[in-house]
Write a protein that holds these residues in place. Structure first.
Motif, PDB file in Angstrom:
ATOM      1  N   THR A  78       0.849  -1.198   0.000  1.00 33.57           N
ATOM      2  CA  THR A  78       0.000   0.000   0.000  1.00 33.57           C
ATOM      3  C   THR A  78       0.878   1.239   0.000  1.00 33.57           C
ATOM      4  O   THR A  78       2.090   1.164   0.065  1.00 33.57           O
ATOM      5  CB  THR A  78      -0.912   0.045   1.241  1.00 33.57           C
ATOM      6  OG1 THR A  78      -0.086   0.230   2.394  1.00 33.57           O
ATOM      7  CG2 THR A  78      -1.751  -1.194   1.380  1.00 33.57           C
ATOM      8  N   THR A 101      -9.051  -0.541   5.233  1.00 33.48           N
ATOM      9  CA  THR A 101      -7.756  -1.059   4.778  1.00 33.48           C
ATOM     10  C   THR A 101      -6.783  -1.192   5.939  1.00 33.48           C
ATOM     11  O   THR A 101      -6.022  -2.159   6.021  1.00 33.48           O
ATOM     12  CB  THR A 101      -7.168  -0.165   3.680  1.00 33.48           C
ATOM     13  OG1 THR A 101      -8.145  -0.008   2.648  1.00 33.48           O
ATOM     14  CG2 THR A 101      -5.901  -0.762   3.107  1.00 33.48           C
ATOM     15  N   ILE A 103      -5.012  -4.766   7.074  1.00 33.30           N
ATOM     16  CA  ILE A 103      -3.575  -4.954   7.285  1.00 33.30           C
ATOM     17  C   ILE A 103      -3.318  -5.476   8.697  1.00 33.30           C
ATOM     18  O   ILE A 103      -2.494  -6.364   8.906  1.00 33.30           O
ATOM     19  CB  ILE A 103      -2.814  -3.644   7.018  1.00 33.30           C
ATOM     20  CG1 ILE A 103      -2.886  -3.302   5.523  1.00 33.30           C
ATOM     21  CG2 ILE A 103      -1.363  -3.743   7.483  1.00 33.30           C
ATOM     22  CD1 ILE A 103      -2.416  -1.906   5.198  1.00 33.30           C
TER      23      ILE A 103
END
Length: 81
Positions: free
Chosen positions: A2, A67, A71
């Motif tokens: 990312t 997100t 993670i």
């Protein structure tokens, strides 16, 4: 996996947006270039710019994005380390 963009939806500024990005708002630190703030050589020479910026760059009040949680889940399951 990312980049800094995953935090923008949480309200955390990215680095390169022309008006709102971190790099666009560093004039007060009198840096040779915006990237100098995060360059180890410049930090070793003049750490006060980074310390002044980091003191102002508060992370309080931001909620993690989906997100971020994904993670974290990968990390907790040992997929990332």
């Amino acid at each position: 996996m990312t980049g800094a963009g995953i935090s923008v939806s949480a309200g955390i500024p990215d680095f390169r947006s022309p008006k709102t990005g971190v790099y666009a708002n560093l004039q007060k630190y009198n840096l040779p270039s915006p990237e100098s703030l995060f360059h180890i050589g410049y930090f070793l020479e003049k750490p006060e710019a980074f310390y002044a910026w980091s003191k102002e760059f508060e992370m309080e009040g931001y909620d993690p994005t989906p997100t971020h949680w994904l993670i974290r889940m990968f990390f907790d399951k040992g997929i990332l380390s």
